[in-house]
Design an enzyme around this catalytic site. Structure first.
Site, PDB file in Angstrom:
ATOM      1  N   GLY A  52       0.835  -1.209   0.000  1.00  0.00           N
ATOM      2  CA  GLY A  52       0.000   0.000   0.000  1.00  0.00           C
ATOM      3  C   GLY A  52       0.864   1.252   0.000  1.00  0.00           C
ATOM      4  N   HIS A  92       7.709   0.659  18.733  1.00  0.00           N
ATOM      5  CA  HIS A  92       6.576   1.154  17.925  1.00  0.00           C
ATOM      6  C   HIS A  92       6.605   2.689  17.798  1.00  0.00           C
ATOM      7  CE1 HIS A  92       2.209   0.107  16.618  1.00  0.00           C
ATOM      8  NE2 HIS A  92       2.715   1.080  15.880  1.00  0.00           N
ATOM      9  N   GLY A 122       7.184   4.175  14.696  1.00  0.00           N
ATOM     10  CA  GLY A 122       7.157   4.465  13.253  1.00  0.00           C
ATOM     11  C   GLY A 122       6.612   5.845  12.916  1.00  0.00           C
TER      12      GLY A 122
HETATM   13  C1  DGY Z   1      -0.926   3.469  13.472  1.00  0.00           C
HETATM   14  O1  DGY Z   1      -1.258   4.631  13.229  1.00  0.00           O
HETATM   15  O2  DGY Z   1      -1.676   2.514  13.345  1.00  0.00           O
HETATM   16  C2  DGY Z   1       0.464   3.295  13.953  1.00  0.00           C
HETATM   17  O3  DGY Z   1       0.825   2.002  14.127  1.00  0.00           O
HETATM   18  C3  DGY Z   1       0.657   4.115  15.196  1.00  0.00           C
HETATM   19  O4  DGY Z   1       1.803   4.831  15.020  1.00  0.00           O
END
Ligand code: DGY
Length: 377
Positions: free
Chosen positions: A193, A339, A341
């Site tokens: 994606g 986590h 990201g």
């Molecule tokens: C999300 O937005 O789903 C991420 O994993 C959170 O940073």
């Protein structure tokens, strides 16, 4: 002429009327529950409004469930993060006024979407705004895993550098960039994606030559032929091929495998022992999607027994309860981030703003900037 007594009685009555009017006004405001303080730039979008009563969980930790169940009663909207479970219990506690659940995340595994659909509650989420941040960190994890960041930084952290003798091939790892003696690189994507596309764009300058992906775990066929042709054209002549493959090929051919697939039962443990055994010995696995996609024990075994070179992961099944003795934490070639990201200032600000905008639009029945169709999901 009014006597002093009748004046004070009139004042008393007026005060009573005002008190009851203001309490009516107070209760007629729309209640929005916010499960985390969204900071000084975003909270005023809610708190400065006269027509809204904002109830916020102000502690800097996961919103207490009992607090939430109590405070959500009568709310028209709720702004959550992915640690809040939205299920029948919560929706029943909210009652029939609830119009919107707005999550500050692109993922929505914490939300029982069918329960929202049953109750005609709309769902806002935050796609797109985090694409670049997660793509950045995916590339970072690929570099960290290939070049042994965890293991080598440990040498410095533990004061062992003075004892370390520089040697021609000590602490080497596979290079992400192509080179004269290694002129091709195949990157694989499980899930293809927006974030995968942004990751691929970042990898082109490293000399990536081939891109394979598997978007549907059970099929090699891709209905997105035109999109793939356009992507390939965009990156030619550097990129020589871009094609959908089955999972077996994905495992066998990827030099770097990026897992950027959503969580949930349909993707759980797609990366298992069988898959990992097929990967190249010098390959690197990156997971910036969801921890549940990878069987942690199998990955730990793959690293320990050197079926693959290394791993860079931002998500782990069972997070945040990942302790020092977790099998993956114990693997030196496993580079683990907690986590983060989407954790750049810019992105979190954009996510929080979008979550609030979704909520505000949804409670008055307007188009939400980013709504997930709960009836179609
Ligand atoms: C999300 O937005 O789903 C991420 O994993 C959170 O940073």
């Amino acid at each position: 002429m009014l006597s002093d007594g009748s004046i004070s009685q009139a004042v008393y009555q007026a005060q009573t009327r005002l008190t009851s009017l203001s309490s009516h006004l107070r209760t007629s405001k729309s209640k929005i529950v916010v499960c985390r303080d969204l900071g000084p730039d975003v909270m005023p979008l809610l708190t400065k409004r006269d027509d809204i009563e904002v109830v916020t969980w102000t502690e800097d930790c996961v919103c207490d469930r009992e607090w939430l169940l109590k405070n959500i009663s009568g709310a028209v909207g709720i702004v959550i993060v992915f640690s809040e479970l939205v299920n029948a219990e919560l929706l029943d506690a909210a009652g029939p006024n609830l119009k919107v659940v707005s999550t500050m995340s692109v993922g929505y595994e914490h939300i029982h979407v069918s329960e929202l659909a049953k109750r005609n509650v709309r769902l806002g989420y935050t796609p797109d705004v985090l694409t670049d941040a997660v793509a950045d960190i995916s590339v970072m994890l690929a570099l960290m895993a290939g070049r042994n960041a965890n293991e080598t930084m440990g040498i410095v952290r533990e004061g062992l550098w003075p004892k370390f003798i520089w040697a021609p091939f000590a602490l080497c790892g596979p290079q992400l960039s192509t080179s004269g003696i290694s002129p091709s690189r195949t990157v694989g994507f499980l899930g293809f994606g927006r974030i995968s596309h942004a990751t691929l764009a970042r990898l082109i300058p490293f000399g990536v030559t081939d891109c394979i992906y598997s978007s549907n775990p059970n099929s090699a066929a891709s209905p997105k032929k035109e999109r793939d042709e356009a992507l390939l054209k965009q990156y030619q002549p550097q990129l020589k091929s871009l094609r959908p493959v089955d999972r077996d090929t994905l495992a066998r051919e990827s030099d770097v495998l990026f897992i950027l697939a959503p969580g949930g039962p349909s993707t759980r443990h797609l990366i298992d022992e069988d898959f990992l055994r097929k990967m190249k010995k010098h390959s690197v696995l990156v997971n910036a999607g969801r921890g549940t996609v990878v069987d942690s024990d199998a990955l730990a075994k793959a690293l320990r027994e050197k079926w693959i070179w290394g791993a860079g992961i931002d998500v782990v099944e069972g997070e945040p309860n990942i302790w020092k003795d977790h099998p993956l934490v114990r693997e030196p070639r496993c580079n683990i981030l907690p986590h983060i990201g989407s954790a750049s200032f810019e992105t979190r600000l954009a996510m929080a703003t979008l979550a609030v905008e979704n909520c505000l639009a949804g409670i008055v029945g307007q188009n939400m900037p980013a709504e997930l169709d709960v009836k179609a999901s």
